[in-house]
Design a protein around this motif. Structure first.
Motif, short mmCIF file in Angstrom:
data_model
loop_
_atom_site.label_atom_id
_atom_site.label_comp_id
_atom_site.label_asym_id
_atom_site.label_seq_id
_atom_site.Cartn_x
_atom_site.Cartn_y
_atom_site.Cartn_z
N PHE A 90 71.68 -94.78 50.85
CA PHE A 90 71.56 -93.33 50.98
C PHE A 90 72.59 -92.61 50.12
N ASN A 91 73.80 -93.14 50.00
CA ASN A 91 74.84 -92.41 49.27
C ASN A 91 74.53 -92.26 47.78
N ASN A 92 73.54 -93.00 47.27
CA ASN A 92 73.13 -92.84 45.88
C ASN A 92 72.30 -91.58 45.64
N SER A 93 72.02 -90.84 46.72
CA SER A 93 71.25 -89.60 46.58
C SER A 93 72.07 -88.49 45.92
N LEU A 94 73.36 -88.72 45.72
CA LEU A 94 74.23 -87.73 45.07
C LEU A 94 75.00 -88.40 43.94
N GLY A 95 75.07 -87.70 42.80
CA GLY A 95 75.90 -88.17 41.70
C GLY A 95 75.24 -89.17 40.78
N GLN A 96 74.63 -90.18 41.34
CA GLN A 96 74.05 -91.24 40.52
C GLN A 96 72.86 -90.72 39.72
N GLU A 97 72.84 -91.06 38.43
CA GLU A 97 71.78 -90.62 37.50
C GLU A 97 71.71 -89.10 37.38
N GLY A 98 72.81 -88.42 37.72
CA GLY A 98 72.85 -86.96 37.60
C GLY A 98 72.32 -86.21 38.80
N ARG A 99 72.10 -86.88 39.92
CA ARG A 99 71.55 -86.20 41.10
C ARG A 99 72.54 -85.19 41.66
N ASP A 100 72.03 -84.02 42.05
CA ASP A 100 72.88 -82.98 42.64
C ASP A 100 72.64 -82.93 44.16
N VAL A 114 65.94 -78.01 33.38
CA VAL A 114 65.57 -78.79 34.56
C VAL A 114 65.09 -80.17 34.14
N LYS A 115 65.71 -81.18 34.72
CA LYS A 115 65.34 -82.56 34.46
C LYS A 115 64.83 -83.17 35.76
N ASP A 116 63.70 -83.86 35.68
CA ASP A 116 63.14 -84.50 36.87
C ASP A 116 63.67 -85.93 36.94
N ILE A 117 64.56 -86.18 37.90
CA ILE A 117 65.14 -87.50 38.06
C ILE A 117 64.22 -88.34 38.94
N PRO A 118 63.73 -89.47 38.43
CA PRO A 118 62.77 -90.28 39.19
C PRO A 118 63.34 -90.76 40.51
N SER A 120 61.90 -88.19 44.04
CA SER A 120 62.18 -87.60 42.73
C SER A 120 62.80 -86.23 42.95
N CYS A 121 63.73 -85.86 42.07
CA CYS A 121 64.51 -84.65 42.28
C CYS A 121 64.59 -83.82 41.01
N PRO A 122 64.00 -82.62 40.99
CA PRO A 122 64.22 -81.71 39.86
C PRO A 122 65.66 -81.21 39.91
N THR A 123 66.40 -81.40 38.83
CA THR A 123 67.83 -81.09 38.81
C THR A 123 68.17 -80.32 37.55
N LYS A 124 68.96 -79.27 37.70
CA LYS A 124 69.39 -78.48 36.55
C LYS A 124 70.58 -79.15 35.88
N ILE A 125 70.41 -79.51 34.61
CA ILE A 125 71.47 -80.14 33.83
C ILE A 125 71.59 -79.40 32.52
N ASP A 126 72.78 -78.81 32.26
CA ASP A 126 73.03 -78.06 31.03
C ASP A 126 71.99 -76.97 30.81
#
Length: 578
Positions: free
Chosen positions: A221-231, A210-214, A201-207
């Motif tokens: 592995f490459n889905n760790s960036l970009g997908q579902e807003g992941r930074d 902070v949104k916690d992305i499950p 799970s990744c706390p991510t700043k969006i607008d």
């Protein structure tokens, strides 16, 4: 990284403003050489880059005074009255270019960190992302781990035309650069994009919030960036969970980075063992040696149907060969003595970079480059995290890979314990080994002596990098399984540690030895203080990233050589792609 509106046809090369006067041997500022240059000199300094508006022409920062005739660019501190013999252009150039050294990971900043005249301008070029504490930031006198991420984001000027224009981008090329504590060597670990792993799970700043992305289990592995807003902070956390290595900082680049940097350096030499004509990447070259820049360079690192078995693993090898060659080109005399290339690299590097807050200024990048400048390319080793085909996929449809523990575990252990994958200078290594042996002998002596009864051991337990809940599970284990009833759980530590440590006073040494036996702590984990503690004062046990679960011994010695069969290549070696 959005690359829109980055340049104008009438912008001048920063190097063209500085001309070497052969009579004085000094660089002199030359303005008014063209209408475009006059507009640049007289126009307002541009502010922070916007993705929607074209940037105003770059001009020297008002905070940096212009030079007097006979001086170099501001910040060079040459002293205009000195002659060449007493510290002229060669000395200034040596200081200016000093920061361009370091490992390949940091060639992206090597050119930019030396630019004093355009200091603020280059600051404005950088894109900075707040990763929410994913990395602790590099430190002096400690190993450095920087994650370099190449994203396949298709949006933005210069990134279109390479596939799905609506793609938010993935962690397409990911390299973890580990720089040794003594700065004598570095390891560049490529992580396959198609590796099946768990994303935390990744706390991510969006607008602004902070949104916690499950988290996600059993995904690429490459889905760790970009997908579902992941930074990129999520990619850093994924790498930490996957390797057990704390990531200090990240740098992210897009397609433009390869094109711009290869062009700025004057082309990157590559060697092909056979003719190549790849319609997908548009790479069309004859066998032999070539110097690639711009679109051709990008096609070379993107091709996956030209070499080996046309897999992503073979493309990783091609990329490593290209990066090693670019590193050699960056450190070549032709590059280091060319002001035009120097300033062009400054522009290209900073425009190509997205970084975390810990690297979010030219000053911070300069500090990092200073830590890396003396590493010899022959002591920089590229390798790939060992994997095997995913056994859960049909034999004729192999698309993903999984870790190969028999090779990956010892390789990662070497990196975690700062063991070089390549030979450093024998003389330097001998001195280092002697010092390490002496220090180890002194540390091992801490385990020699009496042990206190379990009931007399007092300790406070903190979690400084272990799995969630480690302090609680360790407390329960100590009390119920080992009879350490005077233990307390203090939750998360204030700082993360790579290795577990036990802090104690001299008069608690017998307790420390007893606890080390129970926990399987190595001598290196013991941190004795200088002053005796008051009665009933507890010791402090901080569980680090190496902690897995109570009862599992820690700190097993790392192997001194890479496992048999692990792919590797040194950065100073030119290899033909085949």
């Amino acid at each position: 990284m959005d690359a829109q509106s980055r340049g104008r046809a009438d912008e001048i090369d920063p190097a063209d403003q500085w001309v070497l006067n052969p009579r004085t041997g000094n660089y002199e500022l030359q303005l008014g050489r063209s209408a475009a240059q006059q507009r640049l000199a007289s126009g307002p300094r541009r502010t922070r880059r916007s993705s929607t508006a074209a940037p105003a022409p770059a001009a020297p920062s008002p905070a940096v005074p212009g030079p007097r005739r006979g001086e170099g660019p501001p910040g060079g501190r040459r002293g205009g009255g000195r002659s060449r013999k007493g510290g002229g252009a060669p000395d200034r150039r040596k200081r200016l270019l000093k920061v361009t050294g370091g490992t390949l990971a940091f060639l992206l900043v090597g050119g930019g960190v030396g630019s004093y005249l355009y200091y603020q301008h280059l600051n404005d070029n950088l894109n900075v992302i707040d990763t929410g504490g994913a990395g602790g930031g590099f430190k002096k006198d400690q190993p450095i781990n920087v994650l370099v991420i190449g994203t396949d984001k298709r949006s933005g000027k210069g990134n279109d035309g390479y596939g799905d224009p609506d793609s938010v981008g993935h962690a397409d090329t990911t390299i973890l650069f580990h720089v040794s504590k003594d700065r004598s060597n570095a390891t560049a670990l490529s992580i396959p994009r198609d590796l099946i792993t768990d994303i935390p799970s990744c706390p991510t700043k969006i607008d602004g919030s902070v949104k916690d992305i499950p988290g996600t289990r059993n995904t690429r592995f490459n889905n760790s960036l970009g997908q579902e807003g992941r930074d990129p902070g999520c990619t850093m956390r994924t790498v930490k969970q996957l390797t057990g290595i704390d990531v200090d900082n990240f740098m992210m680049v897009d397609f433009n980075a390869v094109k711009n940097l290869s062009t700025a350096v004057g082309g990157v030499p590559v060697c092909l063992a056979k003719d190549v004509n790849d319609r997908d990447s548009k790479l069309n070259l004859k066998a032999g040696e070539h110097r690639l820049e711009g679109e051709q360079a990008l096609a070379f690192v993107r091709t996956r149907h030209s070499f080996g078995n046309e897999s992503d693993l073979d493309r990783i090898k091609t990329q490593q060969q290209f990066l090693g060659s670019m590193m050699r080109e960056m450190k070549s005399k032709e590059t280091l003595t060319s002001p035009k290339k120097f300033f062009s690299l400054a522009e290209a590097a900073t425009k190509s970079l997205t970084v975390d807050q810990g690297l979010g200024s030219i000053a911070k990048l300069t500090a990092l480059a200073g830590e890396l400048k003396d590493i010899n390319p022959k002591n920089v080793t590229f390798t790939t995290l060992p994997v095997v085909d995913n056994p859960n996929e049909p034999a004729n449809r192999k698309a993903t890979v999984v870790l190969n523990p028999s090779q990956a575990d010892p390789l990662l252990q070497m990196i975690r314990q700062d063991v070089s994958l390549t030979e450093v200078e024998k003389k330097e290594q001998a001195a280092k080994n002697a010092a390490e042996t002496d220090a180890k002998n002194k540390q091992d002596a801490l385990l020699q002596g009496n042990r206190a009864p379990a009931g007399d051991v007092r300790v406070d337990v903190y979690n400084g990098g272990g799995p969630p809940g480690s302090a609680s599970t360790t407390l329960t284990w100590l009390q119920n399984s080992k009879g350490v009833y005077k233990a307390g759980n203090h939750g998360n530590a204030s700082a993360r540690l790579a290795a577990t440590q036990l802090e104690y006073a001299p008069n608690q040494a017998d307790q420390a030895r007893a606890l080390a036996d129970m926990m399987g702590l190595p001598a290196s984990a013991l941190k004795p203080g200088a002053v005796d503690a008051a009665p009933k004062t507890p010791m402090k046990l901080t569980l680090g990233s190496d902690f897995k679960e109570p009862g599992t011994p820690l700190g097993a010695a790392a192997p001194q050589q890479a496992p048999e069969g692990v792919q590797r290549v040194e950065a100073d070696k030119a290899v033909c792609a085949k």
